[in-house]
Design an enzyme around this catalytic site. Structure first.
Site, PDB file in Angstrom:
ATOM      1  N   PHE A  71       0.850  -1.194   0.000  1.00 16.93           N
ATOM      2  CA  PHE A  71       0.000   0.000   0.000  1.00 16.93           C
ATOM      3  C   PHE A  71       0.881   1.237   0.000  1.00 16.93           C
ATOM      4  CE2 PHE A  71      -2.366   2.984   3.020  1.00 16.93           C
ATOM      5  CZ  PHE A  71      -3.128   3.559   2.004  1.00 16.93           C
ATOM      6  N   ALA A  72       0.607   2.158  -0.909  1.00 15.98           N
ATOM      7  CA  ALA A  72       1.376   3.415  -0.931  1.00 15.98           C
ATOM      8  C   ALA A  72       0.525   4.524  -1.536  1.00 15.98           C
ATOM      9  CB  ALA A  72       2.665   3.243  -1.724  1.00 15.98           C
ATOM     10  N   HIS A  90      11.540  31.761   6.015  1.00 18.06           N
ATOM     11  CA  HIS A  90      10.157  32.052   5.609  1.00 18.06           C
ATOM     12  C   HIS A  90       9.964  33.564   5.389  1.00 18.06           C
ATOM     13  CE1 HIS A  90       5.903  31.610   5.226  1.00 18.06           C
ATOM     14  NE2 HIS A  90       5.560  31.830   6.471  1.00 18.06           N
TER      15      HIS A  90
END
Ligand SMILES: [Zn+2]
Length: 262
Positions: A71-72, A90
């Site tokens: 699963f990914a 920032h």
């Protein structure tokens, strides 16, 4: 020689196994009673500072156990999304990007100031030096090189984008933040490494020029926004670990914040 190496290896493995069997409670050995997760779960309902036309968070399943054996997913999201860290870069060119913040600044004593009583009836509340003084009156001086977080109570609105952003008819948001004086005191007087809050921004909602951002980030102090569960964190005596995704050149990143409780 090989047999001897093997024998030593075997004895070591056995010793480790026996040690593990008789290992006392992990919490006891670490000296901590528990861990408080100060992080909101990331999903498509996360409130954002800007209202975008398309969803800020996108997730696509690219493999399933039924079809692929594993699963990914692939995700796409802004750097400033959910519980996140603002790196000095920032707001200030040439300052640390998120990957450049030294790791030793990411583990620190934690002080949690609670101003939720003052915020009731004043969504635009700004955390004052008096609030910090009141904390220190009870707990003693904030240790140098701490991370200071303020609980405003705003995270009870987390599940409503409307209530969390709290915008008026002109689109101006109303939520609490730090006053400039409080930021100056924490940075200059207490040499904090980071400042956190349980709202969308360190600067209060109506701010247009973000003076606290400008000031903190210019002084290499990182900011933590949308912090969760501060009502469960100890006011003093805790240790915080701040683990942002290590994005090269990032202005900030989603962060996992854990408070270790002694
Ligand atoms: Zn941010």
């Amino acid at each position: 020689m090989k047999i001897r190496t093997f024998a030593i290896g075997y004895i070591l493995a056995l010793a480790l196994f026996l040690f593990a069997q008789h290992r006392p409670d992990a919490a006891e050995t670490s000296g901590f009673r528990g861990v408080v997760d100060l992080t909101h779960t990331i999903n498509a309902q996360v409130p954002t500072y800007e209202l975008a036309a398309k969803p800020a968070y996108r997730v696509k399943t690219v493999a399933t156990i039924d079809k692929d054996g594993y699963f990914a997913r692939e995700i796409s999201l802004p750097e400033h999304f959910g519980t996140h860290l603002d790196a000095p870069a920032h707001f200030v060119q040439g300052m640390w990007t998120v990957d450049q913040i030294p790791a030793e600044r990411l583990i620190a004593p934690l002080a949690v100031i609670d101003v939720s009583a003052n915020v009731k009836g004043n969504a635009d509340y700004q955390i004052s030096v008096e609030d910090i003084a009141a904390w220190e009156h009870v707990h003693g001086q904030i240790p140098l090189n701490s991370v200071v977080m303020t609980r405003t109570g705003w995270d009870s609105r987390w599940n409503s984008v409307k209530d969390y952003r709290n915008a008026d008819s002109k689109g101006v948001m109303h939520f609490p933040g730090y006053s400039e004086d409080a930021a100056h005191f924490l940075v200059e007087g207490r040499k904090v490494l980071g400042i956190g809050i349980d709202t969308l921004s360190i600067d209060y909602g109506p701010s247009k020029d973000f003076p606290v951002h400008q000031y903190d980030l210019r002084h290499s102090v990182y900011q933590l926004e949308n912090v969760a569960n501060l009502d469960h964190a100890p006011a003093s005596g805790g240790i915080v670990t701040v683990a942002p995704m290590k994005l090269e050149g990032g202005s900030g990143a989603p962060v996992r914040i854990l408070a270790l409780v002694r």
